[in-house]
Design an enzyme around this catalytic site. Structure first.
Site, PDB file in Angstrom:
ATOM      1  CG  HIS A 152      -2.004   0.854   1.344  1.00 58.59           C
ATOM      2  ND1 HIS A 152      -1.908   2.205   1.151  1.00 58.59           N
ATOM      3  CD2 HIS A 152      -3.303   0.608   1.627  1.00 58.59           C
ATOM      4  CE1 HIS A 152      -3.102   2.757   1.315  1.00 58.59           C
ATOM      5  NE2 HIS A 152      -3.961   1.809   1.609  1.00 58.59           N
ATOM      6  CD  GLU A 256      -3.617   1.434  -1.966  1.00 59.72           C
ATOM      7  OE1 GLU A 256      -4.155   0.416  -1.521  1.00 59.72           O
ATOM      8  OE2 GLU A 256      -4.143   2.562  -1.893  1.00 59.72           O
TER       9      GLU A 256
HETATM   10  C1  BG6 Z   1      -7.075   1.920   0.291  1.00 62.58           C
HETATM   11  C2  BG6 Z   1      -8.520   1.592   0.096  1.00 62.58           C
HETATM   12  O1  BG6 Z   1      -6.314   0.848  -0.156  1.00 62.58           O
HETATM   13  O2  BG6 Z   1      -6.804   2.122   1.679  1.00 62.58           O
HETATM   14  C3  BG6 Z   1      -9.387   2.681   0.693  1.00 62.58           C
HETATM   15  O3  BG6 Z   1      -8.789   1.421  -1.282  1.00 62.58           O
HETATM   16  C4  BG6 Z   1      -9.012   2.890   2.155  1.00 62.58           C
HETATM   17  O4  BG6 Z   1     -10.752   2.344   0.571  1.00 62.58           O
HETATM   18  C5  BG6 Z   1      -7.520   3.181   2.229  1.00 62.58           C
HETATM   19  O5  BG6 Z   1      -9.751   3.990   2.668  1.00 62.58           O
HETATM   20  C6  BG6 Z   1      -6.994   3.422   3.638  1.00 62.58           C
HETATM   21  O6  BG6 Z   1      -7.322   2.372   4.483  1.00 62.58           O
HETATM   22  P1  BG6 Z   1      -6.911   2.432   6.007  1.00 62.58           P
HETATM   23  O7  BG6 Z   1      -7.502   1.202   6.622  1.00 62.58           O
HETATM   24  O8  BG6 Z   1      -5.405   2.428   6.057  1.00 62.58           O
HETATM   25  O9  BG6 Z   1      -7.481   3.717   6.555  1.00 62.58           O
END
Ligand code: BG6
Length: 283
Positions: A152, A256
């Protein structure tokens, strides 16, 4: 060219001014400076670094599921919420490479049945590029193991409104998470951030380019990760994030590399590997 082990993280020093930093918490890469010493990853100034929450920024590892998914009650899985260990036996003192490991515990087995070994290898290449390899070994002798995953990656930008993503996406399909995950077809060559973006592009090329307004591009190469999620929360969703300043949506874009749908079923005793390489070039 070396690595240094600190209490919470390992730092890497590579060619010229390149460097990287990896927290044991979540095996989260929190910094990558390219050969010129320019920071290329975004880390929220209010990120929680004490292990009580996933780290907001850098490159969290989403596993064994991407998103809210059915297999584990926690968004993006548990790997980013656990402290990994350093496999110093697999590292060489003169090489800017860190190897981190995570194995199943009684806690993980309470929610996810897999017997696994995760390995994240983070290194700096000859030109200061960042190489991240994620592997999953199914240690079970009897059970297959199913998971989805993503690396990510939060990329630092000066103004997200002035960058463009080029990845040969035109004509390709994506699921739009701002619109109930409806499947859509991309009509544009370049993806711009003009508001909230939360898309999972399906079956994407192995290379994506983040074009910056200063004539540079960050290039993302990926292997074993067929999807590309593009995410920026814009104003309203950022206000709901406890670990990011309200205006900081302007300062990053997430690209990501992922394997989401279908999830992978890994037979007993087998391994999976996904890899990304990040570099910088003139556009
Ligand atoms: C992304 C998702 O990968 O991560 C989003 O597609 C999400 O929908 C974002 O809001 C952040 O997620 P988190 O759990 O780290 O707040």
């Amino acid at each position: 060219m070396s690595y240094t082990v600190l209490e919470d993280k390992v730092t890497l020093s590579g060619p010229s001014s390149s460097s990287a930093e990896v927290y044991f918490h979540g095996a989260t890469v929190t910094s990558w400076c390219d050969i010129s010493g320019t920071e290329r990853l975004y880390l929220s100034p209010t990120a929680v670094l004490d292990g009580s929450a996933p780290i907001r920024g850098g490159i969290p590892v989403c596993w064994p599921q991407f998103g809210p998914g059915p297999r584990w009650p926690k968004q993006h899985g548990f790997a980013r919420r656990m402290r990994w260990t350093l496999d110093e036996a697999a590292m060489s003192p003169a090489s800017p490479t860190a190897v981190l490991l995570l194995r199943d515990t009684s806690d993980t087995r309470a929610g996810y049945p897999g017997e696994f070994e995760l390995r994240l290898t983070v290194g700096l290449g000859k030109e200061g590029e960042l190489e991240v390899e994620f592997s999953v070994c199914n240690r079970s002798e009897v059970e297959d193991m199913t998971f989805s995953t993503a690396l990510h990656s939060y990329f630092a930008v000066e103004d997200v409104g002035k960058v463009a993503v080029r990845a040969g996406l035109k004509g390709g399909k994506y699921r739009d998470n701002t619109d109930g995950n409806v499947e859509k077809v991309e009509e544009k060559d370049e993806i711009l951030v003009l508001g909230e973006v939360d898309r999972a592009y399906i079956g994407t090329n192995d290379e994506a380019e983040l074009r910056l307004p200063n004539g540079k591009s960050v290039v993302l190469e990926k292997v074993g990760l067929p999807e590309l999620v593009v995410w920026n929360p814009a104003v309203d969703k950022t206000a709901a994030l406890p670990d990011m300043p309200d205006d900081d949506w302007k300062k990053f874009i997430c690209l990501e590399p992922a394997m989401i749908d279908p999830a992978l079923t890994l037979p007993k005793g087998e391994s999976y590997t996904g890899r990304i390489i990040l570099s910088v070039k003139d556009s």
